[in-house]
Scaffold this motif. Structure first.
Motif, PDB file in Angstrom:
ATOM      1  N   ALA A 234       3.205  10.516  -9.361  1.00  0.00           N
ATOM      2  CA  ALA A 234       2.492  10.813 -10.607  1.00  0.00           C
ATOM      3  C   ALA A 234       1.781  12.166 -10.513  1.00  0.00           C
ATOM      4  O   ALA A 234       1.811  12.959 -11.463  1.00  0.00           O
ATOM      5  N   VAL A 235       1.169  12.442  -9.369  1.00  0.00           N
ATOM      6  CA  VAL A 235       0.480  13.717  -9.165  1.00  0.00           C
ATOM      7  C   VAL A 235       1.489  14.864  -9.202  1.00  0.00           C
ATOM      8  O   VAL A 235       1.260  15.890  -9.840  1.00  0.00           O
ATOM      9  N   THR A 236       2.617  14.694  -8.550  1.00  0.00           N
ATOM     10  CA  THR A 236       3.665  15.718  -8.533  1.00  0.00           C
ATOM     11  C   THR A 236       4.191  15.980  -9.942  1.00  0.00           C
ATOM     12  O   THR A 236       4.386  17.130 -10.329  1.00  0.00           O
ATOM     13  N   ALA A 237       4.414  14.937 -10.701  1.00  0.00           N
ATOM     14  CA  ALA A 237       4.900  15.089 -12.075  1.00  0.00           C
ATOM     15  C   ALA A 237       3.870  15.828 -12.933  1.00  0.00           C
ATOM     16  O   ALA A 237       4.239  16.694 -13.746  1.00  0.00           O
TER      17      ALA A 237
ATOM     18  N   ILE B 109       0.835  -1.199   0.000  1.00  0.00           N
ATOM     19  CA  ILE B 109       0.000   0.000   0.000  1.00  0.00           C
ATOM     20  C   ILE B 109       0.876   1.258   0.000  1.00  0.00           C
ATOM     21  O   ILE B 109       0.595   2.220  -0.695  1.00  0.00           O
ATOM     22  N   THR B 110       1.957   1.219   0.757  1.00  0.00           N
ATOM     23  CA  THR B 110       2.869   2.356   0.831  1.00  0.00           C
ATOM     24  C   THR B 110       3.514   2.625  -0.518  1.00  0.00           C
ATOM     25  O   THR B 110       3.643   3.783  -0.943  1.00  0.00           O
ATOM     26  N   MET B 111       3.922   1.572  -1.208  1.00  0.00           N
ATOM     27  CA  MET B 111       4.539   1.727  -2.526  1.00  0.00           C
ATOM     28  C   MET B 111       3.542   2.306  -3.533  1.00  0.00           C
ATOM     29  O   MET B 111       3.906   3.168  -4.340  1.00  0.00           O
ATOM     30  N   ARG B 112       2.306   1.826  -3.479  1.00  0.00           N
ATOM     31  CA  ARG B 112       1.279   2.309  -4.392  1.00  0.00           C
ATOM     32  C   ARG B 112       0.996   3.794  -4.123  1.00  0.00           C
ATOM     33  O   ARG B 112       0.875   4.586  -5.048  1.00  0.00           O
ATOM     34  N   ALA B 113       0.912   4.163  -2.850  1.00  0.00           N
ATOM     35  CA  ALA B 113       0.675   5.563  -2.486  1.00  0.00           C
ATOM     36  C   ALA B 113       1.831   6.451  -2.945  1.00  0.00           C
ATOM     37  O   ALA B 113       1.617   7.571  -3.418  1.00  0.00           O
ATOM     38  N   ALA B 114       3.054   5.962  -2.806  1.00  0.00           N
ATOM     39  CA  ALA B 114       4.222   6.724  -3.240  1.00  0.00           C
ATOM     40  C   ALA B 114       4.208   6.926  -4.755  1.00  0.00           C
ATOM     41  O   ALA B 114       4.516   8.016  -5.245  1.00  0.00           O
ATOM     42  N   LYS B 115       3.831   5.887  -5.504  1.00  0.00           N
ATOM     43  CA  LYS B 115       3.761   5.995  -6.958  1.00  0.00           C
ATOM     44  C   LYS B 115       2.675   6.979  -7.387  1.00  0.00           C
ATOM     45  O   LYS B 115       2.875   7.768  -8.313  1.00  0.00           O
TER      46      LYS B 115
END
Length: 149
Positions: free
Chosen positions: A12-15, A2-8
């Motif tokens: 993506a939002v930041t990019a 879940i942490t990895m998915r949230a980080a991705k």
């Protein structure tokens, strides 16, 4: 997992936000360049025979200038630069680009080659470099560079 998915997702939002901001800055810069091109053309037209004594009227700067009006042969003098930055629409665009409010001194800062004129490339690169707040690291880097000389 879940942490990895949230980080991705966050990445993506930041990019996407960065991409939108880059596009906004590019469009605003292009509009500002159109203002400089319009003023340059008006100023140049004053040099034509029979047009002496005319004044630059910045109200028509709202007229449509295209990207083709922006070319490398434009050379903005300090006098013209100071006239251009008095225009309210130019001030608004400079605010949108987060340029310093001490704009009367920008010409000397942007005129990297010390020629007394600003060409399109020099103007764009200079404006984009001085955007935003001054950081402590900027001041330290300047101090260190000066000491190295």
């Amino acid at each position: 997992d879940i942490t990895m998915r949230a980080a991705k997702e966050s990445e993506a939002v930041t990019a996407e936000q960065h991409s939108r901001e880059s596009i906004r800055i590019a469009r605003t810069t292009r509009e500002l360049l159109k203002k400089f091109a319009a003023a340059y053309r008006m100023f140049s037209d004053m040099d034509e025979p029979g047009r002496s004594g005319a004044r630059i009227d910045f109200k028509p700067m709202e007229s449509s200038f295209t990207d083709e009006d922006i070319h490398e042969h434009i050379a903005i003098t300090k006098e013209l630069f100071l006239l251009i930055i008095q225009d309210q629409s130019v001030q608004f665009l400079m605010d949108e680009l987060d340029l310093p409010h001490d704009r009367a001194n920008l010409f000397e800062i942007i005129d990297a080659d010390g020629s007394g004129t600003l060409h399109v490339t020099e103007l764009v690169q200079g404006l984009l470099k001085i955007r935003g707040e001054v950081k402590k690291s900027d001041a330290v880097a300047t101090l260190l560079a000066t000491k190295a000389i």
